[in-house]
Every structure is written in structure tokens, then in C-alpha cells.
Design a protein around this motif. Sequence first.
Motif, PDB file in Angstrom:
ATOM      1  N   PRO A 182       0.838 -13.197   7.912  1.00  0.00           N
ATOM      2  CA  PRO A 182       0.037 -13.502   6.711  1.00  0.00           C
ATOM      3  C   PRO A 182      -1.020 -12.454   6.396  1.00  0.00           C
ATOM      4  N   GLY A 183      -1.606 -11.843   7.413  1.00  0.00           N
ATOM      5  CA  GLY A 183      -2.602 -10.811   7.165  1.00  0.00           C
ATOM      6  C   GLY A 183      -2.010  -9.621   6.442  1.00  0.00           C
ATOM      7  N   ALA A 184      -0.845  -9.181   6.896  1.00  0.00           N
ATOM      8  CA  ALA A 184      -0.164  -8.056   6.264  1.00  0.00           C
ATOM      9  C   ALA A 184       0.258  -8.396   4.840  1.00  0.00           C
ATOM     10  N   LEU A 185       0.756  -9.609   4.630  1.00  0.00           N
ATOM     11  CA  LEU A 185       1.165 -10.037   3.291  1.00  0.00           C
ATOM     12  C   LEU A 185      -0.021 -10.065   2.338  1.00  0.00           C
ATOM     13  N   ASN A 186      -1.174 -10.497   2.840  1.00  0.00           N
ATOM     14  CA  ASN A 186      -2.384 -10.530   2.038  1.00  0.00           C
ATOM     15  C   ASN A 186      -2.775  -9.124   1.585  1.00  0.00           C
ATOM     16  N   LEU A 187      -2.764  -8.166   2.512  1.00  0.00           N
ATOM     17  CA  LEU A 187      -3.162  -6.799   2.191  1.00  0.00           C
ATOM     18  C   LEU A 187      -2.137  -6.111   1.302  1.00  0.00           C
ATOM     19  N   LYS A 188      -0.877  -6.479   1.439  1.00  0.00           N
ATOM     20  CA  LYS A 188       0.168  -5.866   0.623  1.00  0.00           C
ATOM     21  C   LYS A 188      -0.060  -6.131  -0.862  1.00  0.00           C
ATOM     22  N   THR A 189      -0.638  -7.273  -1.186  1.00  0.00           N
ATOM     23  CA  THR A 189      -0.851  -7.632  -2.592  1.00  0.00           C
ATOM     24  C   THR A 189      -2.260  -7.316  -3.081  1.00  0.00           C
ATOM     25  N   ARG A 190      -3.195  -6.998  -2.159  1.00  0.00           N
ATOM     26  CA  ARG A 190      -4.598  -6.825  -2.555  1.00  0.00           C
ATOM     27  C   ARG A 190      -5.124  -5.406  -2.397  1.00  0.00           C
ATOM     28  N   CYS A 191      -4.484  -4.604  -1.560  1.00  0.00           N
ATOM     29  CA  CYS A 191      -5.063  -3.298  -1.235  1.00  0.00           C
ATOM     30  C   CYS A 191      -4.493  -2.197  -2.124  1.00  0.00           C
ATOM     31  N   LEU A 192      -5.372  -1.563  -2.881  1.00  0.00           N
ATOM     32  CA  LEU A 192      -5.010  -0.423  -3.715  1.00  0.00           C
ATOM     33  C   LEU A 192      -5.581   0.848  -3.083  1.00  0.00           C
ATOM     34  N   ILE A 193      -4.925   1.983  -3.325  1.00  0.00           N
ATOM     35  CA  ILE A 193      -5.456   3.248  -2.818  1.00  0.00           C
ATOM     36  C   ILE A 193      -5.682   4.235  -3.960  1.00  0.00           C
ATOM     37  N   PHE A 194      -6.756   5.013  -3.805  1.00  0.00           N
ATOM     38  CA  PHE A 194      -7.139   6.034  -4.765  1.00  0.00           C
ATOM     39  C   PHE A 194      -6.910   7.415  -4.158  1.00  0.00           C
ATOM     40  N   PRO A 195      -6.672   8.429  -4.985  1.00  0.00           N
ATOM     41  CA  PRO A 195      -6.387   9.779  -4.478  1.00  0.00           C
ATOM     42  C   PRO A 195      -7.512  10.329  -3.609  1.00  0.00           C
ATOM     43  N   LEU A 196      -7.133  10.968  -2.496  1.00  0.00           N
ATOM     44  CA  LEU A 196      -8.117  11.597  -1.610  1.00  0.00           C
ATOM     45  C   LEU A 196      -7.409  12.721  -0.852  1.00  0.00           C
ATOM     46  N   TYR A 197      -7.489  13.928  -1.368  1.00  0.00           N
ATOM     47  CA  TYR A 197      -6.837  15.065  -0.719  1.00  0.00           C
ATOM     48  C   TYR A 197      -7.549  16.351  -1.113  1.00  0.00           C
ATOM     49  N   PRO A 198      -7.412  17.410  -0.311  1.00  0.00           N
ATOM     50  CA  PRO A 198      -8.204  18.642  -0.500  1.00  0.00           C
ATOM     51  C   PRO A 198      -8.051  19.320  -1.844  1.00  0.00           C
ATOM     52  N   MET A 199      -6.922  19.144  -2.524  1.00  0.00           N
ATOM     53  CA  MET A 199      -6.689  19.850  -3.774  1.00  0.00           C
ATOM     54  C   MET A 199      -7.459  19.261  -4.955  1.00  0.00           C
TER      55      MET A 199
END
Length: 346
Positions: free
Chosen positions: A312-329
Motif C-alpha cells: 500500500p505504501g508503494a501504491l500510494n506514492l505511485k499516484t501521489r509523487c511527481l518529479i521535477f527536472p534536476l540535472y546539470p544541463m
Amino acid sequence: MKIPVFNPTIRRKDLDAVLTCMVDGKLGGGESVDALIAIVSEKLGHSGGIAVRDPGKGIGLLFRLLCAQEGKREIAVSALAPAWYGDPSALKEADLKLCDVDVKTALLSPESVSERLSEATAAVILTDTLGTVADALDFAAFKLPLIRDVSASFGLTAVDTEQEGGRLLGEDVDYCLLSLEPESMVTGGGGLIITAKSRAQAAKLKRLLSEYSEQTVLSDLNASLAHIQVQTSEAAIHRRKEIFSIYMAAFAQSRKETLSFSHLSDGFYYAFPVLVDVDAAEIIKYASKKGVEIRFAFEKSLLSLFDERACPGALNLKTRCLIFPLYPMLSLEDCKVISRLITTVA
């Protein structure tokens, strides 16, 4: 032009290394591959390893080694681990036991692993999710081989108050995985490096690889690109830390949550996570209109392949966690745009 959520850090000197390899006619597996394995092993604190073209086939090879003992067929792994772990080549060699994660860090939960262990368990894979370092000592009591996936954390050292400079990521595990795919911290255009802590383990990997065709081995062309990136990984991490600090300053003005990083980490340097409770799809559309690509952090995880309701923890994060760009370029202007977006949607 939209800012992509991932963008390989390939500079002119990286291309020069590849062009030199092409001019010299070194396209197959050879000296460049050996040099790459050597430098990666050194930075991880390992003795050596192998490099293969196909991550799915590569992890299948490792599973074959880990499950060589009769009756050992299961590999415990985070439900949020990359989907390529479930490649058909890998599933021929082992059965994956998906385990739940700590909902605060998205890292594999020792308690969940303990619940899923059986006499058939051959090993445990620790994934450094989004670049935060999992603590191998939390899993030492299981007395099983430990594998760390450093694809999102390579270049970091584990924060250690007792050891100046921190611990190398491979010190507390038996094997490490480093994907060389375009979205990894180090890219060679594709491929996978598997390193082993002991010389005996590294020798076993090499013997097993020798049973496969020459086309299984990573090419010198790919290795030459990855090698220069490994050499410059410290500078890349430094830039990622600068960007992370900018984002955290913006995030401090929000009311949303982000994931917590582990006690062995001091931030997220692969991508910046934000937890949302509203319609995440609408946030993704809004960001796109502002010229920034964001995505669900775990849309390409094992949960996309398996219907695993015991996590359930993984399922919760799968639908709630977004990621934003973060890289050297990313330029300073890019960072400002993304920071404003983080403040707005978070």
C-alpha cells in the motif's frame, strides 16, 4: 522549447571521446570497457565486474548467479524499483518478491522484506530511490547477499559522521548495479554495469558472462561515453546539489510535502519529488503549459508490471509523487522557471 524532466549530461568532450573511439575503429567490447569497469568499481569500493548492453539481460545474468543454489529462486525488491528488473530475461532466472516501501522516504522497508522472506529467498536489492541512499545495515540481519542499484545515486558517498568524506556506496553491499541508460546519472547511451565487492564474486560474474555471445558485452563506443561522465561525476553532483538548494528554498514557501531523504543522504539529486493530493494529471498539464515537463516518479516501476496490492505504501506514492527536472544541463533561468512552478503547484 519545453524543459524535459530528464536530459543526459553530454558535453563536447564526451562526444570527442566517442569520436576518437570511432576513428580508432574500436566499436566492440575491449579496452574502453575494461577501463570503465575499473573506474566505476574504484568509485564504489568494489573489486571489479562486467558491463552488458541490455540491462534486462544483465540483471538476469546476476539473478542466475544469485539463484545458483538449489531451492533459492526468490529476489526481494522494492515495488518501486525500475520496471526493467522484470524483463523476461530476468524472470527466467528468478521470481521477484515485491516488498513495500517506507512512505516517507520511498526506500525499501526492512519490515516488509522480513514479512516476504522465505527459505527460497536468494538476495535483497536496495534501490537508491531518486538519489537518496538506502542503508544496507538495516538489512544485514537477514544474512543474505545485498545488491545496491546506484543508477540514481552514483557519484555520491553515504553521509557518515564517523568517517570523514563518507562511505563509498558499495562498501556495505555485495554487488552494485549501474544503469547506463539515458535517464541514469551516468549514461553510455544504454547498458548496465554490475560490480562485485570481492574478487571471487567479480571472477564468477566474468566466467558467467563468458558463456554468453560477444554481442552481450557493452561496446567500446558506449563505454567511452560513459567513462568521461564517470570521470566528471563529482562536478555533476556539485551542480545537482546547487540546483537542489534552489528548489528547496522555493519549496519552503509551499504547503505541500516532499519525500524525506535517508539519514545517509543530504538531499535528492536525481530528480526533485513533490507529493500531491489533488489531481496530479492536471498539475502535469499545467506544468506543460508553462514549458516544463514533470511526471509521476514511479510510472516506470515494477508496480506497472505487477498487480501488487500487498504494497500500500508503494501504491500510494505511485499516484501521489511527481518529479521535477534536476540535472546539470539546466541553466539558471531554467531553475528559476522550475522554482516558480514548484512554488505554484506545491
